[in-house]
Design a protein around this motif. Structure first.
Motif, PDB file in Angstrom:
ATOM      1  N   CYS A   1       0.846  -1.172   0.000  1.00  0.00           N
ATOM      2  CA  CYS A   1       0.000   0.000   0.000  1.00  0.00           C
ATOM      3  C   CYS A   1       0.890   1.233   0.000  1.00  0.00           C
ATOM      4  O   CYS A   1       1.816   1.336   0.801  1.00  0.00           O
ATOM      5  CB  CYS A   1      -0.905  -0.014   1.238  1.00  0.00           C
ATOM      6  SG  CYS A   1      -1.907   1.484   1.365  1.00  0.00           S
TER       7      CYS A   1
ATOM      8  N   LYS B   1       0.199   4.136   0.870  1.00  0.00           N
ATOM      9  CA  LYS B   1      -0.037   4.998   2.039  1.00  0.00           C
ATOM     10  C   LYS B   1       0.559   4.405   3.310  1.00  0.00           C
ATOM     11  O   LYS B   1       1.192   5.086   4.092  1.00  0.00           O
ATOM     12  CB  LYS B   1      -1.555   5.188   2.258  1.00  0.00           C
ATOM     13  CG  LYS B   1      -2.108   6.397   1.521  1.00  0.00           C
ATOM     14  CD  LYS B   1      -3.426   6.846   2.129  1.00  0.00           C
ATOM     15  CE  LYS B   1      -4.567   5.922   1.722  1.00  0.00           C
ATOM     16  NZ  LYS B   1      -5.873   6.436   2.128  1.00  0.00           N
ATOM     17  N   CYS B   2       0.301   3.112   3.508  1.00  0.00           N
ATOM     18  CA  CYS B   2       0.658   2.475   4.785  1.00  0.00           C
ATOM     19  C   CYS B   2       2.009   1.776   4.720  1.00  0.00           C
ATOM     20  O   CYS B   2       2.578   1.423   5.748  1.00  0.00           O
ATOM     21  CB  CYS B   2      -0.414   1.460   5.179  1.00  0.00           C
ATOM     22  SG  CYS B   2      -2.087   2.089   5.021  1.00  0.00           S
TER      23      CYS B   2
ATOM     24  N   GLN C   1      -4.995  -2.414   6.327  1.00  0.00           N
ATOM     25  CA  GLN C   1      -5.083  -1.264   7.224  1.00  0.00           C
ATOM     26  C   GLN C   1      -6.100  -0.224   6.754  1.00  0.00           C
ATOM     27  O   GLN C   1      -7.002   0.146   7.494  1.00  0.00           O
ATOM     28  CB  GLN C   1      -3.699  -0.630   7.381  1.00  0.00           C
ATOM     29  CG  GLN C   1      -3.664   0.377   8.522  1.00  0.00           C
ATOM     30  CD  GLN C   1      -2.250   0.658   8.958  1.00  0.00           C
ATOM     31  OE1 GLN C   1      -1.490  -0.224   9.311  1.00  0.00           O
ATOM     32  NE2 GLN C   1      -1.873   1.918   8.920  1.00  0.00           N
ATOM     33  N   CYS C   2      -5.969   0.235   5.503  1.00  0.00           N
ATOM     34  CA  CYS C   2      -6.838   1.323   5.062  1.00  0.00           C
ATOM     35  C   CYS C   2      -7.915   0.869   4.082  1.00  0.00           C
ATOM     36  O   CYS C   2      -8.809   1.628   3.739  1.00  0.00           O
ATOM     37  CB  CYS C   2      -6.018   2.463   4.458  1.00  0.00           C
ATOM     38  SG  CYS C   2      -5.294   2.049   2.855  1.00  0.00           S
TER      39      CYS C   2
ATOM     40  N   CYS D   1      -5.418  -3.553   1.071  1.00  0.00           N
ATOM     41  CA  CYS D   1      -4.599  -3.169   2.204  1.00  0.00           C
ATOM     42  C   CYS D   1      -5.382  -3.480   3.474  1.00  0.00           C
ATOM     43  O   CYS D   1      -6.507  -3.014   3.632  1.00  0.00           O
ATOM     44  CB  CYS D   1      -4.266  -1.684   2.137  1.00  0.00           C
ATOM     45  SG  CYS D   1      -3.419  -1.095   3.620  1.00  0.00           S
TER      46      CYS D   1
END
Ligand SMILES: [Zn+2]
Length: 70
Positions: free
Chosen positions: A15, A17-18, A45-46, A43
């Motif tokens: 990801c 972002k993460c 997480q998000c 992902c």
């Protein structure tokens, strides 16, 4: 009906972002106004859903076929 659109190559992606590796899970796509549930690299997480170029170009044609068959 085959619902698993994830290939092992897709799971090498992180990801953006993460910065963690994607895992395959159920995801919902909106395509041509239809909600499609499929196993895709997401992902954890998000919830970002990774759609590879192959998926976008090839598998969507399959999905379209599925929708037409309904
Ligand atoms: Zn993420």
């Amino acid at each position: 009906m085959k619902n698993n659109y994830a290939s092992p190559e897709d799971l090498r992606w992180k990801c953006y972002k993460c910065n963690i590796f994607l895992s395959v899970g159920p995801a919902t796509l909106i395509y041509m106004g239809n909600k499609i549930k499929a196993q895709l690299p997401v992902c954890p997480q998000c919830g970002f859903v990774f759609i590879s170029e192959e998926l976008a170009l090839g598998k969507m044609a399959e999905v379209e076929q599925i929708l037409e068959d309904k």
